[in-house]
Design an enzyme around this catalytic site. Structure first.
Site, PDB file in Angstrom:
ATOM      1  CB  CYS A  40      -0.674  -0.525   0.909  1.00 24.39           C
ATOM      2  SG  CYS A  40       0.238  -0.041   2.755  1.00 24.39           S
TER       3      CYS A  40
ATOM      4  CB  SER B 222      10.386 -29.185  10.279  1.00 23.75           C
ATOM      5  OG  SER B 222       9.695 -29.556   9.018  1.00 23.75           O
ATOM      6  CD  GLU B 223      11.367 -22.548   7.491  1.00 24.32           C
ATOM      7  OE1 GLU B 223      11.100 -22.756   7.073  1.00 24.32           O
ATOM      8  OE2 GLU B 223      11.286 -22.052   8.660  1.00 24.32           O
TER       9      GLU B 223
ATOM     10  N   GLY C  98       9.608 -32.198  29.781  1.00 22.68           N
ATOM     11  CA  GLY C  98      10.935 -32.867  30.424  1.00 22.68           C
ATOM     12  C   GLY C  98      10.298 -34.499  29.946  1.00 22.68           C
TER      13      GLY C  98
ATOM     14  CG  ASP D 137      -1.301 -24.686 -13.628  1.00 27.99           C
ATOM     15  OD1 ASP D 137      -2.103 -25.617 -13.951  1.00 27.99           O
ATOM     16  OD2 ASP D 137      -2.329 -23.985 -12.582  1.00 27.99           O
TER      17      ASP D 137
ATOM     18  N   GLY E 254      11.305 -34.541  20.089  1.00 28.85           N
ATOM     19  CA  GLY E 254      11.793 -34.013  21.132  1.00 28.85           C
ATOM     20  C   GLY E 254      11.408 -33.278  22.570  1.00 28.85           C
TER      21      GLY E 254
ATOM     22  CG  ASP F 228      -4.258 -25.928 -10.844  1.00 27.53           C
ATOM     23  OD1 ASP F 228      -3.053 -27.295 -11.337  1.00 27.53           O
ATOM     24  OD2 ASP F 228      -3.688 -25.700 -10.524  1.00 27.53           O
TER      25      ASP F 228
ATOM     26  CD  GLU G  86       5.662 -31.149  12.395  1.00 24.57           C
ATOM     27  OE1 GLU G  86       6.461 -30.892  12.488  1.00 24.57           O
ATOM     28  OE2 GLU G  86       5.408 -32.365  12.445  1.00 24.57           O
TER      29      GLU G  86
END
Lengths: 817, 66
Positions: free
Chosen positions: A113, A555-556, A588, A709, A584, A518, A552
């Site tokens: 903008c 992670s990417e 604890g 596409d 992970g 699509d 999570e």
């Protein structure tokens, strides 16, 4: 089943994304601590406030519409920027004005903008050594004038990054320079025609008033000469494009609308010059200039829409990174991508884009190929697997031996398909041009007949009667019939978020028989979200969303991104296993999330039964056993079902083409009631399918969004890209759904049909008027001034009729099935 | 009425000056961006130019600008 949300999180004051609970990032803005979603946004907001630019938050149109601070937190970008200090790279886009001043043109990413423009200009303007920094909001280009002795260019690039935008050097190509010249020329022509029209109109009023009050002949003659002086540049300069195309069309024996337009402008101008010089008859300078001006406005609006998405030059470049990490004798070296050669060894870190096609020599990772295939789930690749430039490495660092660069890459091959598709595209014959063909012939024959006939009856009147015939049949109304309707409809649709970039779209939509979609990103949202959570045992105090999100977070992977909104607590000792999941500790306790078999290894027990087979399920488990199932799916757009039923009601045949060959495609089709489904097709096959359909006489509208596409978008008679599509897809499409709301498509179809109807009404009216007026003029009953009045009146009626298209049509929701 | 012999040529000269100025401004790129200037005028970045005694209420810092 709906998503169970724990609570509505507060949104980040800077970027509008939800703030993960349990985090506490704030920035003092205007004396008030505002919540921030991440350290990135916090840093950006702090930079903005410290620079005294907090006015930005008042100026921006809506919160959340702006850039996200995460970009600024990516430290690796800073190393990349150092490249821009090298003389060799600067040579491409930096111009030295004097010994202390250099000029560069940049493209800025993330401008949404006018407040962004304000922020950028002020922040960069405050930097030492910067003389001028001005940003163009339409094409997102910035002009930077600075002192290279005082500040390094990379510092300035970093400053742009610090406030949350990204700058690239701008390399204009020939095509873009031509567009810019064309645009400037069109503005100049329009300006000359506008000023000329107003001045000549003033003179014309003096002449009309003078005729009623018996103005002295010498004054009349003087005013006529003045009008001639003012009208001449309009005809010779502004109307030139009409003459040029008309001449070109005549030489190719093809009568387009420009031919009668040129005859009208040229004929009326020459007759008026003759009348002025000989001091007899009537002058039509006012009509000539007005006609030119109105037609030029229509052309200008059409051209502006076409240029709006015309950023083709840099679109391909945007997909590839600017730099790559080259490995030479064990050393890492940052080099520009243009310097890569086949057989070079490069290191690609997680989150980075692959610079060229190659083969993995070391490491394994998941590669996000969504830019090429449209599929959002990364594909895991190991040593000796080929990878494609432009795709993104998601999980682990990999070493890649380059095989192809530049024009030999897969990405370039897809773009190459574009040209072929464009060449095969069926041409849309314009109704007006067809009418024009007969019309021009008819007028020329009639005029010739009239002139011959009258030269026998009364040779002294022959010229003026022939002129009357030409003026009466002046195709003003005919010439304005189509452009005014198209302009009005284009404007209405633009307000509705449907941007038309090529002229034939409205005719193509009105005559469409098939609408082909699509799947990923068009009918669906194009990203994963959590659809359902199902506990696998008594949960107690566990919050499975929070635990899953904590794991999570590291992670990417697109799957991990679906958990971002639920992020509350931090996990430690996290470890990612490619193509399996994450492990992970949260508070604890050890957890695993990912593929059921991977999660089950943690508790060494049997696999619980998966709730269903259709969707992708992730299992969360701890050492005691399975904890919860998460169903992930790509959601169908909310308005897809309604749009498809509306399109079917309008008599369209619906189809779906997708590269996805999983059961998900069939499920989407079934849920939306699509009968024709082609799944697992490549870009070439998509194009082939459309070409076959079109060869069998169908008029196809293609809606898509990805790079895959592009060929089919270019090949379909009418193509529409989603607003979220890649730049390249938008440029190859004929229209863009700016807001990505499919509903607008049905609306556009309705407007297109209404436009076709109004064009037909206008053409009918213009022809009828001519049919009535022509015999009268031919018999000499109509004085030239009456002809001029009649001509203006019929033009006004045509314009008024076209204006009816500016009202917004409504799709009736009560018919909803 | 003879005055038109003077006024109309003056008008034509003024029009040509106007057209020349228009061409100059197109060349300078003033018509390249037709969007942001419309918004720019509304941005308040002149806070430091308002004299202290003219400020509506300078004790309340959070609300000194709309």
């Amino acid at each position: 089943m709906t998503v169970q949300r724990t609570q509505a999180p507060a949104s980040c004051f800077h970027c509008g994304l939800p703030v993960p609970s349990g985090t506490d990032y704030t920035t003092l803005i205007n004396g008030k601590a505002q919540p921030m979603c991440c350290p990135g946004c916090q840093a950006v907001a702090k930079t903005i406030v410290d620079g005294g630019l907090d006015g930005f938050y008042r100026h921006r149109e809506a919160s959340g519409a702006i850039n996200d601070g995460r970009l600024a937190a990516e430290s690796h970008l800073a190393d990349e920027l150092a490249l821009y200090d090298s003389k060799a790279i600067q040579a491409e886009f930096v111009r030295h004005i004097s010994s202390e001043q250099a000029e560069a043109t940049l493209v800025i990413e993330g401008i949404t903008c006018a407040a962004c423009v304000w922020l950028l200009e002020h922040h960069l303007g405050q930097q030492p050594g910067v003389t001028q920094f001005s940003v163009n909001m339409t094409n997102h280009r910035a002009r930077l004038v600075w002192n290279p002795e005082q500040t390094r260019l990379s510092t300035l690039f970093a400053e742009v990054l610090r406030i949350g935008y990204k700058a690239h050097p701008y390399h204009p190509n020939r095509e873009e320079q031509l567009l810019e010249q064309e645009n400037k020329r069109a503005i100049r022509r329009l300006g000359v025609a506008g000023v000329g029209m107003m001045q000549v109109m003033m003179m014309a009023i003096a002449l009309y008033a003078g005729a009623l009050q018996d103005m002295e002949a010498r004054f009349v003659e003087f005013i006529r000469w003045s009008s001639l002086v003012l009208a001449t540049p309009v005809v010779l300069y502004s109307a030139r494009p009409f003459f040029i195309t008309a001449w070109r069309d005549l030489r190719t024996r093809n009568l387009s609308m420009d031919v009668p337009v040129s005859i009208a402008i040229g004929g009326a101008y020459l007759a008026s010059v003759w009348a002025t010089v000989m001091n007899t008859g009537e002058v039509y300078f006012d009509s000539v200039t007005m006609f030119t001006f109105f037609l030029l406005i229509g052309r200008y609006i059409e051209m502006q829409a076409r240029h709006r998405t015309g950023k083709a030059g840099n679109a391909l470049m945007d997909l590839l990174p600017a730099s790559a990490t080259l490995l030479q004798e064990g050393h890492e070296k940052m080099v520009p991508v243009s310097e890569l050669k086949p057989d070079d060894l490069v290191l690609v870190r997680p989150g980075h884009t692959l610079p060229a096609d190659g083969i993995i020599t070391d490491g394994e990772s998941a590669i996000d190929e969504s830019a090429l295939t449209g599929e959002y789930l990364p594909i895991s690749k190991a040593v000796n697997d080929p990878v494609v430039g432009g795709t993104i490495n998601v999980e682990h660092p990999i070493k890649v031996r380059i095989t192809d660069v530049g024009a030999n890459t897969r990405l370039s091959a897809i773009v190459g398909l574009l040209d072929r598709a464009h060449a095969d595209k069926p041409m849309t014959a314009r109704v007006a041009d067809k009418v024009a063909r007969y019309f021009v012939l008819a007028v020329l024959i009639t005029s010739a007949t009239v002139a011959t006939a009258w030269s026998f009856i009364a040779p002294e009147d022959a010229f003026w009667i022939t002129l009357s015939v030409l003026v009466v049949t002046c195709p003003c109304a005919l010439g304005l019939a189509t452009p005014t309707a198209l302009t009005a409809a284009t404007g209405t649709l633009r307000q509705q978020g449907f941007l038309i970039t090529r002229g034939h779209v409205l005719e193509g939509l009105a005559s469409a028989t098939h609408v082909i979609f699509d799947k990923t990103g068009t009918l669906t949202e194009g990203n994963l979200s959590i659809q359902q959570m199902q506990p696998a045992r008594e949960l107690g105090s566990h919050n499975p969303y929070a635990i899953a999100a904590a794991l999570e977070q590291v992670s990417e992977h697109p799957i991990a991104r679906a958990f971002r909104p639920y992020f509350q607590i931090e996990a430690c000792n996290t470890r990612i296993t490619v193509n399996a999941g994450v492990e992970g500790e949260v508070a604890g306790t050890s957890y695993r999330i990912g593929k059921p078999s991977y999660a089950a290894e943690l508790y060494q027990g049997p696999l619980p039964e998966q709730p269903d087979r259709e969707r992708q399920w992730l299992l969360l488990a701890d050492r005691q056993g399975p904890l919860a199932w998460f169903a992930l799916d790509d959601q169908i757009r909310k308005d897809a079902a309604f749009t498809l039923s509306a399109l079917k009601r309008l008599g369209m045949q619906i189809g779906m083409l997708t590269g996805d060959d999983s059961s998900a495609a069939a499920r989407v089709a079934q849920e939306l009631g699509i009968d024709t489904v082609k799944q697992g097709v490549s870009p070439d096959q998509k194009l082939e399918y459309i070409n076959e359909l079109q060869a069998s006489g169908a008029s196809v509208v293609m809606v898509g969004d990805g790079i895959n596409d592009i060929p089919v978008l270019a090949g379909a008679r009418t193509s529409i890209a989603m607003g979220s599509a890649t730049d390249l897809a938008k440029t190859s499409a004929d229209a863009v759904l700016i807001s990505s709301e499919l509903e607008r498509l049905a609306l556009a179809l309705l407007v297109a049909r209404k436009t076709r109807m109004i064009i037909r009404e206008n053409l009918t009216w213009a022809l009828m008027y001519n049919l009535v007026a022509l015999p009268l003029a031919a018999m000499g009953f109509i004085a030239p001034y009456m002809a001029a009045v009649g001509m203006s009146a019929s033009s006004l009626i045509v314009v008024g009729n076209a204006m009816r298209l500016s009202r917004r049509p409504r799709l009736r929701r009560k018919h909803r099935e | 009425m003879e005055i038109i012999y003077l006024l109309i040529p003056i008008a034509i000269i003024l029009v040509s000056v106007g057209i020349w100025a228009f061409f100059w401004s197109v060349k300078q790129g003033q018509f390249d961006d037709l969007e942001s200037p419309a918004h720019r005028i509304l941005f308040e970045d002149d806070g430091d130019m308002i004299p202290d005694d003219a400020r509506p209420d300078h004790s309340d810092k959070t609300d000194n600008t709309p």
